[in-house]
Design a protein around this motif. Structure first.
Motif, PDB file in Angstrom:
ATOM      1  N   ALA A   1       0.836  -1.210   0.000  1.00  0.00           N
ATOM      2  CA  ALA A   1       0.000   0.000   0.000  1.00  0.00           C
ATOM      3  C   ALA A   1       0.865   1.251   0.000  1.00  0.00           C
ATOM      4  N   ASN A   2       1.908   1.251   0.813  1.00  0.00           N
ATOM      5  CA  ASN A   2       2.800   2.416   0.878  1.00  0.00           C
ATOM      6  C   ASN A   2       3.520   2.632  -0.458  1.00  0.00           C
ATOM      7  N   ARG A   3       4.019   1.564  -1.056  1.00  0.00           N
ATOM      8  CA  ARG A   3       4.713   1.695  -2.337  1.00  0.00           C
ATOM      9  C   ARG A   3       3.739   2.122  -3.438  1.00  0.00           C
ATOM     10  N   ALA A   4       2.503   1.629  -3.388  1.00  0.00           N
ATOM     11  CA  ALA A   4       1.509   2.008  -4.385  1.00  0.00           C
ATOM     12  C   ALA A   4       1.228   3.504  -4.336  1.00  0.00           C
ATOM     13  N   ARG A   5       1.105   4.040  -3.131  1.00  0.00           N
ATOM     14  CA  ARG A   5       0.890   5.490  -2.991  1.00  0.00           C
ATOM     15  C   ARG A   5       2.107   6.268  -3.460  1.00  0.00           C
ATOM     16  N   GLU A   6       3.295   5.765  -3.112  1.00  0.00           N
ATOM     17  CA  GLU A   6       4.531   6.483  -3.423  1.00  0.00           C
ATOM     18  C   GLU A   6       4.813   6.527  -4.913  1.00  0.00           C
ATOM     19  N   PHE A   7       4.526   5.425  -5.618  1.00  0.00           N
ATOM     20  CA  PHE A   7       4.939   5.328  -7.020  1.00  0.00           C
ATOM     21  C   PHE A   7       3.773   5.247  -8.004  1.00  0.00           C
ATOM     22  N   GLY A   8       2.543   5.342  -7.505  1.00  0.00           N
ATOM     23  CA  GLY A   8       1.403   5.484  -8.386  1.00  0.00           C
ATOM     24  C   GLY A   8       0.970   4.249  -9.144  1.00  0.00           C
TER      25      GLY A   8
ATOM     26  N   LYS B   1      -1.111   0.187  -8.777  1.00  0.00           N
ATOM     27  CA  LYS B   1      -2.228  -0.448  -8.096  1.00  0.00           C
ATOM     28  C   LYS B   1      -1.740  -1.488  -7.095  1.00  0.00           C
ATOM     29  N   GLN B   2      -2.228  -1.405  -5.862  1.00  0.00           N
ATOM     30  CA  GLN B   2      -1.943  -2.450  -4.890  1.00  0.00           C
ATOM     31  C   GLN B   2      -2.726  -3.704  -5.257  1.00  0.00           C
ATOM     32  N   MET B   3      -2.034  -4.845  -5.287  1.00  0.00           N
ATOM     33  CA  MET B   3      -2.654  -6.109  -5.672  1.00  0.00           C
ATOM     34  C   MET B   3      -2.300  -7.202  -4.676  1.00  0.00           C
ATOM     35  N   THR B   4      -3.059  -8.280  -4.709  1.00  0.00           N
ATOM     36  CA  THR B   4      -2.630  -9.515  -4.061  1.00  0.00           C
ATOM     37  C   THR B   4      -1.765 -10.272  -5.070  1.00  0.00           C
TER      38      THR B   4
END
Length: 359
Positions: A44-51, A53-56
């Motif tokens: 989640a943090n990396r998704a916000r930082e680099f734009g 999609k957070q996935m399983t």
């Protein structure tokens, strides 16, 4: 070329530099669509930082748009994540080593071949400016024919600074499997494939005490050799001495030196992309050699770019599974040679092609 769509599995510490480069420097060739991690907060943090999609993991593997999986999990998870990605029709780039077990590495190579997919991985530092400049110096004949080399990675382990250093002293860790890939990959690029090895190992300290936070005071039982010395003979006849150690407080050993019939080349740290090659020809003085190639900054992800371009062009990547598998085999063989007191033959591989100099 059309950018290759990438998914990242493993959003821990090392993922930051990969994602930074893949979303900026290498964005003409790569598009990061999604990322996953067993610890959801990390992805989640990396998704916000680099734009992205957070996935399983399941979502990422089954996404039809994702063409290449970048596997940045811990080494114990490398095989399973790579296997699942390949089974789902994805090309795979994996952090070093290719896998913990040699047979697992071979199984991944076979699966990738059966599926018609690319499998490759780290380290990609040998594609950087420092080591590619050294490759050009050798290929241009400035030191003559390489006849020998010395390579050394010495320190006193990671328990004084790493937040979770226990892995480094368990199966799959140790100085050879932690740092050996950088040195062996560099030597294979500069000199060529390894033909056979011998080796000796030891465990100097049976336990280690963590002094870093947050686990300060915890005792680690050491399960793997922490001082490893290997003797490598290359297909072209050159000989190399390789030392990897977590037992040394300090040393003045070169990272890598290559000795030729006409001169000597001192190679920069193979863990980095930059550095200053030093050349001595005959009885002349040492001279610093200017970098002739691109990517002298921290360019982790350069190997992902190389794989994407190779896939689009229909050729083998310079960091493909043949090379990463060869390096894995060499590391295991040094340990086997030490344990069994014999020389161990290595499966041949192709020396990776040099990159062209910058314009």
């Amino acid at each position: 070329m059309k950018p290759m769509v990438v998914g990242v599995v493993g959003c821990g510490n090392i993922s930051a530099i990969y994602l930074k480069n893949m979303t900026t420097v290498f964005s003409p060739w790569l598009t990061v669509k999604g990322g996953s991690d067993l610890i959801a907060e990390r992805s989640a943090n990396r998704a916000r930082e680099f734009g992205f999609k957070q996935m399983t993991n399941d979502e990422l593997f089954s996404d039809p748009e994702i063409e290449l999986v970048v596997n940045l999990t811990n080494p114990q998870s490398h095989y399973e994540v790579c296997r699942l990605a390949l089974e789902n029709g994805k090309h795979v780039y994996v952090e070093k080593p290719l896998s913990v077990e040699l047979e697992q590495g071979r199984a991944l190579q076979k699966l990738a071949q059966q599926k018609g997919l690319m499998l490759g991985g780290a380290p990609d530092t040998f594609l950087g400016a420092g080591l590619q400049t050294c490759r050009k110096i050798i290929d241009d004949g400035l030191i003559g024919t390489p006849i020998a080399a010395t390579a050394a990675m010495t320190c006193h382990g990671h328990e004084s600074w790493h937040p979770d250093p226990e892995f480094y002293y368990k199966i799959g860790g140790g100085p050879m499997f932690d740092m050996g890939p950088y040195y062996i990959t560099a030597l294979c690029s500069l000199i060529g494939p390894v033909k056979k090895v011998s080796g000796m190992t030891r465990i100097t300290f049976p336990t280690r005490t963590i002094t870093s936070q947050p686990k300060s005071g915890q005792i680690i039982d050491v399960e793997v050799p922490t001082h490893v010395q290997g003797l490598l003979q290359f297909e072209n006849g050159a000989l190399a001495t390789l030392i990897t150690s977590f037992d040394v407080w300090g040393a003045h050993l070169p990272n890598i030196e290559i000795y030729g019939t006409l001169g000597t080349l001192r190679v920069p740290d193979p863990n980095n992309f930059d550095g200053e090659p030093l050349l001595k020809v005959g009885t002349g003085d040492w001279q610093a050699m200017p970098l002739t190639h691109e990517y002298s900054q921290n360019s982790r992800g350069l190997g992902v770019r190389e794989m994407a371009i190779a896939a689009r062009e229909g050729r083998l990547a310079r960091n493909d599974g043949q090379l990463t598998g060869h390096v894995l085999e060499v590391m295991h063989a040094i340990h086997t040679a030490a344990r069994e007191g014999r020389e161990v033959a290595i499966t041949p591989c192709t020396r990776p092609e040099a990159l062209p100099p910058k314009a």
